[in-house]
Design a protein around this motif. Structure first.
Motif, short mmCIF file in Angstrom:
data_model
loop_
_atom_site.label_atom_id
_atom_site.label_comp_id
_atom_site.label_asym_id
_atom_site.label_seq_id
_atom_site.Cartn_x
_atom_site.Cartn_y
_atom_site.Cartn_z
N LYS A 83 0.84 -1.21 0.00
CA LYS A 83 0.00 0.00 0.00
C LYS A 83 0.87 1.26 0.00
O LYS A 83 0.57 2.23 -0.69
CB LYS A 83 -0.94 0.00 1.20
N THR A 84 1.92 1.23 0.78
CA THR A 84 2.84 2.37 0.81
C THR A 84 3.49 2.58 -0.55
O THR A 84 3.58 3.70 -1.04
CB THR A 84 3.91 2.17 1.89
N PHE A 85 3.92 1.49 -1.17
CA PHE A 85 4.53 1.58 -2.50
C PHE A 85 3.55 2.17 -3.50
O PHE A 85 3.91 3.06 -4.27
CB PHE A 85 5.01 0.20 -2.96
N GLU A 86 2.32 1.68 -3.52
CA GLU A 86 1.30 2.20 -4.45
C GLU A 86 1.06 3.68 -4.22
O GLU A 86 0.96 4.46 -5.18
CB GLU A 86 -0.02 1.45 -4.27
N ARG A 87 0.96 4.08 -2.96
CA ARG A 87 0.72 5.48 -2.63
C ARG A 87 1.88 6.36 -3.09
O ARG A 87 1.68 7.41 -3.70
CB ARG A 87 0.47 5.61 -1.13
N GLU A 88 3.10 5.93 -2.84
CA GLU A 88 4.27 6.71 -3.24
C GLU A 88 4.40 6.78 -4.76
O GLU A 88 4.78 7.80 -5.32
CB GLU A 88 5.53 6.14 -2.61
N GLN A 89 4.05 5.70 -5.43
CA GLN A 89 4.10 5.68 -6.90
C GLN A 89 3.07 6.67 -7.46
O GLN A 89 3.37 7.44 -8.37
CB GLN A 89 3.83 4.27 -7.41
N GLU A 90 1.87 6.68 -6.91
CA GLU A 90 0.83 7.60 -7.38
C GLU A 90 1.20 9.05 -7.05
O GLU A 90 0.93 9.96 -7.83
CB GLU A 90 -0.53 7.24 -6.78
N GLN A 91 1.87 9.28 -5.92
CA GLN A 91 2.33 10.62 -5.58
C GLN A 91 3.36 11.10 -6.61
O GLN A 91 3.34 12.26 -7.02
CB GLN A 91 2.96 10.64 -4.18
N SER A 92 4.24 10.21 -7.02
CA SER A 92 5.24 10.56 -8.02
C SER A 92 4.59 10.90 -9.36
O SER A 92 4.96 11.88 -10.02
CB SER A 92 6.23 9.40 -8.19
N ILE A 93 3.61 10.12 -9.75
CA ILE A 93 2.90 10.37 -11.01
C ILE A 93 2.17 11.71 -10.94
O ILE A 93 2.22 12.51 -11.88
CB ILE A 93 1.92 9.21 -11.32
#
Length: 150
Positions: A83-93
């Motif tokens: 979940k943290t990885f997905e959130r950080e990836q979406e923040q980057s996008i």
């Protein structure tokens, strides 16, 4: 952990509209015609609308991920990490889209101000081929290379 880009609505304070030659200023010494600049402006306005829509989607996705991340009852460490990885990836996008919106708005402003097509650092013309490939470019190739070396 990275932070989200500043929360903004997708609508900029000065929303650009479709191409019109009255919103185009041809810089002195430019190899661009008013019609060509109007076409570039129309392309940028269209891209801007798409970017704003995509940014709004990213922000909705981040909100959903944040809500889902707060309900972690029963999650193991791998679930929490995913979940943290997905959130950080979406923040980057979202941050990338936010930057592209700003660059596109700046290019539209430059067309309207009559400064489009000239390097913001050295003032030399930016080759037409470069601007056709990346219409939001603000630096000529040599200035961009110097910037990237830093």
């Amino acid at each position: 952990m990275t932070t989200a880009p500043p929360r903004k609505t997708a609508a900029a304070p000065h929303k650009a509209t479709a191409a019109s030659t009255d919103r185009v200023a041809v810089p002195a010494g430019s190899e661009w015609t008013k019609a060509e600049l109007a076409e570039v402006r129309a392309q940028l306005v269209s891209e801007l609308d798409e970017l704003r829509s995509a940014y709004d989607g990213s922000m909705r996705e981040l909100d959903d991920l944040q809500r889902a991340g707060n309900d972690g009852a029963g999650d193991d460490q791998a679930d929490a990490g995913s979940k943290t990885f997905e959130r950080e990836q979406e923040q980057s996008i979202a941050a990338n889209r936010f930057d592209l919106i700003a660059q596109t708005e700046h290019a539209i402003e430059r067309i309207q101000a009559g400064t489009y097509g000239f390097c913001e650092r050295c003032g030399k013309p930016i080759p037409k081929a470069r601007l056709k490939a990346f219409p939001a470019a603000t630096l000529d190739v040599s200035c961009k290379q110097r910037e990237e070396r830093r």
